[in-house]
Structure formats: C-alpha cells, structure tokens
Design a protein around this motif. Structure first.
Motif, PDB file in Angstrom:
ATOM      1  N   ARG A   1     -30.938  20.736 -11.762  1.00  0.00           N
ATOM      2  CA  ARG A   1     -30.200  20.282 -10.589  1.00  0.00           C
ATOM      3  C   ARG A   1     -29.243  19.178 -11.005  1.00  0.00           C
ATOM      4  O   ARG A   1     -29.643  18.208 -11.649  1.00  0.00           O
ATOM      5  CB  ARG A   1     -31.147  19.781  -9.501  1.00  0.00           C
ATOM      6  CG  ARG A   1     -31.981  20.890  -8.862  1.00  0.00           C
ATOM      7  CD  ARG A   1     -32.855  20.335  -7.743  1.00  0.00           C
ATOM      8  NE  ARG A   1     -33.540  21.386  -7.021  1.00  0.00           N
ATOM      9  CZ  ARG A   1     -34.714  21.890  -7.368  1.00  0.00           C
ATOM     10  NH1 ARG A   1     -35.322  21.430  -8.453  1.00  0.00           N
ATOM     11  NH2 ARG A   1     -35.265  22.848  -6.665  1.00  0.00           N
TER      12      ARG A   1
ATOM     13  N   LYS B   1     -26.025  16.770  -9.494  1.00  0.00           N
ATOM     14  CA  LYS B   1     -25.320  16.281  -8.321  1.00  0.00           C
ATOM     15  C   LYS B   1     -23.904  15.897  -8.722  1.00  0.00           C
ATOM     16  O   LYS B   1     -23.697  15.114  -9.642  1.00  0.00           O
ATOM     17  CB  LYS B   1     -26.060  15.067  -7.733  1.00  0.00           C
ATOM     18  CG  LYS B   1     -25.420  14.534  -6.452  1.00  0.00           C
ATOM     19  CD  LYS B   1     -26.221  13.355  -5.905  1.00  0.00           C
ATOM     20  CE  LYS B   1     -25.576  12.816  -4.633  1.00  0.00           C
ATOM     21  NZ  LYS B   1     -26.338  11.650  -4.092  1.00  0.00           N
TER      22      LYS B   1
ATOM     23  N   GLU C   1     -20.402  14.465  -7.132  1.00  0.00           N
ATOM     24  CA  GLU C   1     -19.779  13.793  -5.991  1.00  0.00           C
ATOM     25  C   GLU C   1     -18.270  13.747  -6.212  1.00  0.00           C
ATOM     26  O   GLU C   1     -17.802  13.241  -7.234  1.00  0.00           O
ATOM     27  CB  GLU C   1     -20.348  12.376  -5.832  1.00  0.00           C
ATOM     28  CG  GLU C   1     -19.821  11.655  -4.606  1.00  0.00           C
ATOM     29  CD  GLU C   1     -20.477  10.296  -4.433  1.00  0.00           C
ATOM     30  OE1 GLU C   1     -20.069   9.540  -3.534  1.00  0.00           O
ATOM     31  OE2 GLU C   1     -21.405   9.980  -5.215  1.00  0.00           O
TER      32      GLU C   1
END
Length: 329
Positions: free
Chosen positions: A128, A130, A132
């Motif tokens: 996973r 992330k 942004e």
C-alpha cells in the motif's frame, strides 16, 4: 498322384495355423510402460486447505507430457491428482487467488511408488502506497461580452435625424444599417431575428419579428444596442438586441414642446403649402401627490407627398397619425 495332393494340403494347413502364433508371439514379448499417480494437496501457511488452486505439471523430458503441461484444480479439501504418469522427473507450479505462486522442480515419479506432494502457498504481499497530490487552482478567466452602444436622451434631442423616431437613430450606431425597405439590420442580421425590449418587455411582432412599437423619442431615457447574439440574460434571439429604458414620471409638473414649426413646400420661389410636420409634446407630473405620477409623450406626424400628373389640389397624398406613450408610477 492322389497321395501327393493330400501331402501338399496338409503342409499348407500347418502353415496357415502357424501364422497367428507368429503374430501373437511378438505382442506377448513387448510390455507397456508402468505408470503411477502423483497425488498432493495445497495448503496455506497456517495449514488450512486451499480449494480452487490451479496446479500445472510439466515434464523434463520431451514426450512425457504435452508441451503446455497438465493442469488440475484442487477440490474443497485442497487435494489434487495427476494419474497415469510414466517414471521420470516433473516440475509442479501451484497458484491461487490472493496467494503467492509456488514452484517445485525435480519431483521424481518411480515405478511402484505413489508420490505425495504438499504445496504451501503463502499469502500475497499487499503493498500500500499513499500518494498525495496538491495543486493550485488557477483563476478562471472571465471575459465579458462586448459592451453595448448607448444613445442618451440628450443625444436624441441633438442628433440630425431624418425622422424624429428612435429607429432613425439606430443607423448612427456602428454595425447597424437601415435597409431600403426601412428595416433595421444589426451586424448583418435582420430585425426579424433580433429583439426589442422596452423597459424589459418584449415588443416585437410575434408573426414577422419586426419592431412593433415606435416609442416617441421624448419618452426615451436611454437606448442600448447589443450587437452580440445569444446573450444568456435575455435569450430568445439570434441577432442584435435593442433595449429601451423610458423616462420615469416626475413628481413635479413639467412639459416640453418640440418641432412645432412645419417644413414648408416651396415652388418657383413661392410657398405653396406644408410638406411635413411632426410636433412633439411631453408632459409629466403628479396625479395624486406623493402617490401617483404620470408622463405622456405625444408625437403628431403629417406627411404630404406630391403626385405628378394629377391636377391641383388632388396632386398630393396626405398621411397623418398620432403616436403616444403613457407611463404611471
């Protein structure tokens, strides 16, 4: 002679009886290769069976198995079976949804043995990440439509108009042309495709689209001509837009009288009559003090057009009319 024929017949009979024995003898001497089954199961890291896993078996020697191998699916207990394998070395690949693929090479299948294989499929590693993303919204470019051309009430009083009508002042606006039949053409589009608003009320002929109301110029506060079509705040037109704002009634009495002198017709140095006349009267004031005001603009039109070939006094046509605009506030 009969004895010799009987002897030949016996020999032929012996040969014919021996042929099937010769044909069967080699078949008895050749034996089929012995085959074995390969059994196994697929389990997880915690020992739980994995049903629905796909196991593919490939051979290390050409001809033992098809080139693409043999594939089976595990049952509800995670078991699988490859029957009828000849002795040799094989490679096994097992995979399942959400599990890592596992490969076992060099599995030996020997005569007289039934090998059992267990494949353990660990859980698939989920990565996973992330991300942004930040951005700055650029300012929206707001481009306003072209501003309208405006004629004020003072300009209507001072402009050299052929007729004392607002339609006679429109050709003074750039991009507005009056056609020979008297119609207004705004930026190449006729008035039937345009729109006339008087105090925000649509005043065009519903059949022809022509300007239906001739507002007296003394009642006009301002006149705006929009030459760009399809304006969102107005709509329902594809040509130019003419918007008239009338003068509000005054709370004090006031009147104006304009163009009272007629245009004389002169012939051979002598005055022979009146060619045309268009006097205008404008009155405004209160009807009920501090309650109701009114304004009235009246234009009287008289036009005498000479007709050649007819005797006097029948040698001219006479056209007269009254145009009035009343407002209450």
């Amino acid at each position: 002679m009969p004895k010799k024929a009987g002897l030949v017949s016996r020999r032929m009979l012996r040969i014919l009886l021996a042929l099937p024995l010769l044909a069967v003898a080699p078949a008895r001497g050749s034996t089929l290769p012995q085959t074995e089954d390969l059994n196994g199961e697929v389990r997880g890291e915690k020992g739980e069976p994995i049903p629905g896993a796909v196991c593919t078996l490939t051979g290390t020697r050409p001809g033992d198995l098809p080139q693409e191998g043999l594939s089976v699916t595990t049952d509800e207990n995670g078991k699988f079976r490859f029957p009828g394998l000849v002795a040799g070395a094989y490679n096994l690949i097992c995979s399942a949804m959400g599990r890592q693929q596992v490969t076992q090479n060099g599995l030996e299948v020997a005569p007289g043995q039934t090998p059992f294989v267990q494949a353990v499929l660990p859980a698939e590693i989920v990565v996973r990440q992330k991300v942004e993303v930040r951005g700055q919204v650029e300012g929206i470019s707001q481009q306003a439509a072209a501003p309208p051309a405006t004629l004020s009430a003072r300009q209507f009083q001072t402009l050299p108009l052929v007729q004392q009508k607002f339609k006679a002042a429109l050709p003074l606006v750039p991009g507005v042309v009056r056609t020979p039949d008297g119609r207004i053409n705004i930026k190449g589009i006729g008035e039937s495709q345009g729109l006339l608003l008087v105090d925000s009320a649509e005043t065009v002929d519903p059949v022809t689209g022509a300007f239906a109301i001739d507002v007296p110029i003394d009642a006009i506060e301002s006149l705006d001509v929009y030459k760009s079509a399809y304006r969102a705040e107005f709509g329902r037109f594809s040509g130019g837009l003419t918007s008239i704002e009338t003068k509000p009634p005054s709370s004090q009495f006031h009147f104006e009288l304009n163009d009272i002198l007629p245009t004389l017709r002169v012939k051979s140095g002598h005055i022979v009559g009146i060619a045309d006349d268009a006097p205008r009267l404008s009155v405004t004031g209160p009807l009920l003090e501090n309650r109701l005001n009114f304004s009235e603009s009246i234009t009287y039109d008289l036009v005498k057009q000479p007709v050649r070939g007819l005797p006097w006094p029948h040698n001219e046509t006479k056209t007269e009319g009254v145009n009035s605009f009343t407002s209450f506030q």
